[in-house]
Design a protein around this motif. Structure first.
Motif, mmCIF file in Angstrom:
data_model
loop_
_atom_site.group_PDB
_atom_site.id
_atom_site.type_symbol
_atom_site.label_atom_id
_atom_site.label_comp_id
_atom_site.label_asym_id
_atom_site.label_seq_id
_atom_site.Cartn_x
_atom_site.Cartn_y
_atom_site.Cartn_z
ATOM 1 N N SER A 60 -1.771 82.755 38.220
ATOM 2 C CA SER A 60 -2.461 83.945 37.715
ATOM 3 C C SER A 60 -3.902 84.060 38.202
ATOM 4 O O SER A 60 -4.412 85.174 38.292
ATOM 5 C CB SER A 60 -2.395 84.038 36.184
ATOM 6 N N LEU A 61 -4.570 82.944 38.516
ATOM 7 C CA LEU A 61 -5.987 83.054 38.896
ATOM 8 C C LEU A 61 -6.287 82.643 40.333
ATOM 9 O O LEU A 61 -7.358 82.927 40.851
ATOM 10 C CB LEU A 61 -6.843 82.197 37.940
ATOM 11 N N ARG A 62 -5.367 81.930 40.997
ATOM 12 C CA ARG A 62 -5.669 81.415 42.338
ATOM 13 C C ARG A 62 -4.533 81.687 43.318
ATOM 14 O O ARG A 62 -4.231 80.827 44.152
ATOM 15 C CB ARG A 62 -5.943 79.892 42.275
ATOM 16 N N SER A 110 -11.472 79.816 32.417
ATOM 17 C CA SER A 110 -10.065 80.057 32.762
ATOM 18 C C SER A 110 -9.350 80.823 31.651
ATOM 19 O O SER A 110 -8.283 80.436 31.181
ATOM 20 C CB SER A 110 -9.348 78.739 33.070
ATOM 21 N N VAL A 111 -10.010 81.923 31.218
ATOM 22 C CA VAL A 111 -9.443 82.793 30.169
ATOM 23 C C VAL A 111 -8.499 83.774 30.855
ATOM 24 O O VAL A 111 -8.926 84.573 31.683
ATOM 25 C CB VAL A 111 -10.568 83.575 29.449
ATOM 26 N N VAL A 112 -7.231 83.705 30.536
ATOM 27 C CA VAL A 112 -6.281 84.597 31.202
ATOM 28 C C VAL A 112 -5.024 84.796 30.355
ATOM 29 O O VAL A 112 -4.559 83.881 29.682
ATOM 30 C CB VAL A 112 -5.931 84.069 32.628
ATOM 31 N N THR A 113 -4.514 86.050 30.406
ATOM 32 C CA THR A 113 -3.240 86.395 29.761
ATOM 33 C C THR A 113 -2.324 86.975 30.830
ATOM 34 O O THR A 113 -2.781 87.771 31.664
ATOM 35 C CB THR A 113 -3.461 87.419 28.623
ATOM 36 N N ASP A 114 -1.079 86.587 30.794
ATOM 37 C CA ASP A 114 -0.095 87.128 31.737
ATOM 38 C C ASP A 114 -0.070 88.664 31.614
ATOM 39 O O ASP A 114 -0.079 89.186 30.495
ATOM 40 C CB ASP A 114 1.286 86.547 31.387
ATOM 41 N N ARG A 122 -0.628 91.503 28.026
ATOM 42 C CA ARG A 122 -2.023 91.884 27.761
ATOM 43 C C ARG A 122 -2.131 92.946 26.665
ATOM 44 O O ARG A 122 -1.150 93.591 26.320
ATOM 45 C CB ARG A 122 -2.679 92.387 29.055
ATOM 46 N N ASN A 123 -3.348 93.093 26.138
ATOM 47 C CA ASN A 123 -3.673 94.095 25.106
ATOM 48 C C ASN A 123 -2.872 93.926 23.825
ATOM 49 O O ASN A 123 -2.572 94.875 23.132
ATOM 50 C CB ASN A 123 -3.491 95.526 25.654
ATOM 51 N N GLN A 124 -2.536 92.675 23.538
ATOM 52 C CA GLN A 124 -1.878 92.378 22.253
ATOM 53 C C GLN A 124 -2.743 91.424 21.439
ATOM 54 O O GLN A 124 -2.283 90.833 20.465
ATOM 55 C CB GLN A 124 -0.505 91.739 22.498
ATOM 56 N N GLY A 125 -3.969 91.212 21.905
ATOM 57 C CA GLY A 125 -4.881 90.348 21.152
ATOM 58 C C GLY A 125 -4.736 88.869 21.454
ATOM 59 O O GLY A 125 -5.344 88.036 20.764
ATOM 60 N N LEU A 126 -3.963 88.497 22.487
ATOM 61 C CA LEU A 126 -3.725 87.059 22.734
ATOM 62 C C LEU A 126 -5.001 86.328 23.159
ATOM 63 O O LEU A 126 -5.311 85.251 22.640
ATOM 64 C CB LEU A 126 -2.631 86.848 23.782
ATOM 65 N N SER A 127 -5.746 86.909 24.098
ATOM 66 C CA SER A 127 -6.975 86.234 24.539
ATOM 67 C C SER A 127 -7.994 86.157 23.412
ATOM 68 O O SER A 127 -8.689 85.155 23.262
ATOM 69 C CB SER A 127 -7.583 86.923 25.759
ATOM 70 N N THR A 128 -8.063 87.220 22.627
ATOM 71 C CA THR A 128 -8.976 87.198 21.484
ATOM 72 C C THR A 128 -8.619 86.038 20.549
ATOM 73 O O THR A 128 -9.483 85.274 20.126
ATOM 74 C CB THR A 128 -8.903 88.555 20.732
ATOM 75 N N THR A 129 -7.336 85.892 20.258
ATOM 76 C CA THR A 129 -6.886 84.825 19.365
ATOM 77 C C THR A 129 -7.177 83.448 19.955
ATOM 78 O O THR A 129 -7.657 82.537 19.276
ATOM 79 C CB THR A 129 -5.356 84.948 19.134
ATOM 80 N N ASN A 177 -17.762 89.013 33.863
ATOM 81 C CA ASN A 177 -18.359 90.349 33.969
ATOM 82 C C ASN A 177 -17.718 91.308 32.960
ATOM 83 O O ASN A 177 -17.970 92.490 32.972
ATOM 84 C CB ASN A 177 -18.265 90.899 35.408
ATOM 85 N N LEU A 178 -16.888 90.765 32.070
ATOM 86 C CA LEU A 178 -16.265 91.599 31.024
ATOM 87 C C LEU A 178 -17.150 91.569 29.776
ATOM 88 O O LEU A 178 -16.776 91.026 28.730
ATOM 89 C CB LEU A 178 -14.868 91.062 30.686
ATOM 90 N N TYR A 179 -18.361 92.159 29.921
ATOM 91 C CA TYR A 179 -19.353 92.021 28.852
ATOM 92 C C TYR A 179 -18.872 92.565 27.517
ATOM 93 O O TYR A 179 -19.060 91.944 26.480
ATOM 94 C CB TYR A 179 -20.667 92.705 29.256
ATOM 95 N N ASP A 180 -18.245 93.738 27.527
ATOM 96 C CA ASP A 180 -17.883 94.357 26.244
ATOM 97 C C ASP A 180 -16.780 93.584 25.521
ATOM 98 O O ASP A 180 -16.796 93.463 24.301
ATOM 99 C CB ASP A 180 -17.474 95.819 26.447
ATOM 100 N N PHE A 181 -15.852 93.062 26.318
ATOM 101 C CA PHE A 181 -14.766 92.267 25.717
ATOM 102 C C PHE A 181 -15.358 91.072 24.946
ATOM 103 O O PHE A 181 -14.990 90.814 23.799
ATOM 104 C CB PHE A 181 -13.820 91.794 26.839
ATOM 105 N N TYR A 182 -16.309 90.377 25.574
ATOM 106 C CA TYR A 182 -16.881 89.189 24.923
ATOM 107 C C TYR A 182 -17.907 89.534 23.849
ATOM 108 O O TYR A 182 -18.112 88.755 22.920
ATOM 109 C CB TYR A 182 -17.451 88.237 25.971
ATOM 110 N N ARG A 183 -18.554 90.709 23.980
ATOM 111 C CA ARG A 183 -19.504 91.117 22.926
ATOM 112 C C ARG A 183 -18.769 91.270 21.605
ATOM 113 O O ARG A 183 -19.293 90.957 20.548
ATOM 114 C CB ARG A 183 -20.185 92.436 23.301
ATOM 115 N N ARG A 184 -17.517 91.746 21.679
ATOM 116 C CA ARG A 184 -16.746 91.904 20.438
ATOM 117 C C ARG A 184 -16.502 90.566 19.760
ATOM 118 O O ARG A 184 -16.239 90.495 18.570
ATOM 119 C CB ARG A 184 -15.411 92.596 20.719
ATOM 120 N N LEU A 185 -16.591 89.490 20.525
ATOM 121 C CA LEU A 185 -16.409 88.152 19.949
ATOM 122 C C LEU A 185 -17.750 87.517 19.585
ATOM 123 O O LEU A 185 -17.818 86.337 19.237
ATOM 124 C CB LEU A 185 -15.670 87.255 20.949
#
Ligand SMILES: CC(C)(COP(=O)(O)OP(=O)(O)OC[C@H]1O[C@@H](n2cnc3c(N)ncnc32)[C@H](O)[C@@H]1OP(=O)(O)O)[C@@H](O)C(=O)NCCC(=O)NCCS
Length: 363
Positions: free
Chosen positions: A22-24, A81-85, A89-96, A118-126
């Motif tokens: 997924s990342l490399r 190495s934060v990643v969701t298949d 995605r968009n089911q809250g898995l990375s947030t959890t 560079n996903l500032y808004d995603f991490y700001r929510r956390l």
């Protein structure tokens, strides 16, 4: 769906396969070689996965680091190495999964969590905020620093102990052993440049590149400023295209010299930071102030935010992110005009705390 949980030892190869695909994709190396101290079975208790029908679908890793600085010894939880298949995605898995990493980091007494994104808004929510400082210097014109008696090399087979000895002269950085350095030196696409004295001792080193990242960037270096500059000049003379050096702001001598040499300066953030143990961190801060003769510092959580100040000059910070930017920068104490000049001078004795992680520690 199962997790977040740590993988079993037997699942570790599957974790690395998931991250590689997924990342490399297309890389000639495994991601575990890029992060040899984080993506290793020694750190498996800090890895989090979510599985769906025994298939890994989401992942993040925590790497706790001890960071020394002149006033404070921090514990920092680096997350990566934060990643969701894509299919999940968009089911809250990375947030959890991130919340699970943050809980683990807090339990391990980390003062803060740090990540690079560079996903500032995603991490700001956390609760993360861009904070801390980083300076980068790009030089296009030749530096032309005389080599003197120094001999230069781009040979990777340098003793990790020698690098470690120079690394340890930095006033701010993570606590590492020579064994960690040996592992980092083996990271794919890492170039090790060194400058040697006539007597055979290591005078300076500079590290460029780190797996898929930081090509063209010197992200670690150490040695006397004039020796590092001579080494940079040599590196530059042998390559095409611009070279960029990343430096903490508190390396004043380096910052002054490079600015004087006409380098293009870019001021950025250390990363996205979230405070995890507020009381523990502010207790460290208060101790640092006391050591500087400032006993009446106030840093308290209240219903309205964080009450901050010195003596009777107090002010409430409402945003968690502002607290982070005040403690670690880039907020400039001298610009806080609600405080008197005398109060600002006292606050500036310790703030901002010079938190820094050299490139090899990023995950
Ligand atoms: C970024 C990434 C890790 C997010 O993973 P994810 O599991 O989809 O994350 P979440 O579901 O927790 O959150 C993603 C979005 O879903 C929303 N969301 C959160 N919980 C949700 C739920 N229960 N239902 C629906 N949506 C939800 C979030 O608000 C977020 O919205 P945004 O797109 O506006 O930011 C994923 O897109 C990815 O793997 N990207 C490629 C690798 C990468 O860029 N990694 C980041 C490195 S720092």
């Amino acid at each position: 769906m199962e997790g977040p949980r740590s993988p079993a030892e037997s699942e570790f190869p599957q974790v690395i396969n998931f991250l590689n695909s997924s990342l490399r994709e297309g890389a000639e190396w495994s991601i575990s070689n890029e992060y040899p101290t984080a993506l290793t079975s020694n750190n498996i208790h800090n890895i989090r996965i979510i599985t769906d029908e025994e298939r890994i679908v989401s992942h993040a890793v925590l790497k706790p680091l001890i960071v020394k600085s002149p006033h404070v010894i921090f514990k920092v939880g680096a997350i990566g190495s934060v990643v969701t298949d894509p299919s999940h995605r968009n089911q809250g898995l990375s947030t959890t999964i991130l919340n699970s990493c943050l809980k683990e980091a807090a339990q391990q007494q980390c003062d803060v969590a740090v990540l690079w994104t560079n996903l500032y808004d995603f991490y700001r929510r956390l609760g993360f905020e861009l904070a801390g400082t980083e300076m980068s210097f790009t030089f296009e014109a030749p530096l032309n620093v005389p080599a003197g008696d120094l001999r230069f090399s781009d040979e990777n087979r340098v003793s990790p102990e020698a690098i470690h000895r120079l690394y340890s002269t930095h006033t701010v950085g993570s606590v590492r052993g020579a064994e960690d350095i040996r592992k980092f030196m083996g990271i794919p696409k890492t170039l090790v440049y060194t400058a040697w004295e006539k007597d055979g001792s290591l005078a300076a080193y500079a590290i460029e590149g780190k797996g898929a990242d930081l090509g063209g960037y010197i992200h670690e270096w150490a040695g006397g400023t004039s020796k590092v500059l001579a080494l940079l000049s040599w590196i530059q003379s042998r390559r095409q295209g611009p070279l960029t050096l990343i430096s903490p702001r508190h390396c004043r001598n380096m910052v002054t010299q490079l600015t004087g040499k006409g380098a293009m300066v870019n001021e950025g953030f250390l990363g996205m930071i979230k405070i995890l143990n507020f009381d523990q961190l502010t207790a460290k801060l208060k101790r640092a102030f006391r050591a500087e003769g400032v006993a009446d510092i106030v840093f308290e959580r209240t219903a309205g935010g964080v009450l901050f100040g010195v003596g009777s000059e107090l002010f409430t910070l409402q945003e968690e992110g502002d607290v982070c930017r005040l403690i670690f920068g880039p907020l400039d104490i001298q610009e806080l005009d609600m405080f008197s000049e005398a109060a600002r001078a006292r606050l500036a004795k310790v703030l901002p705390l010079p938190l820094w992680l050299w490139g090899w520690d990023s995950v």
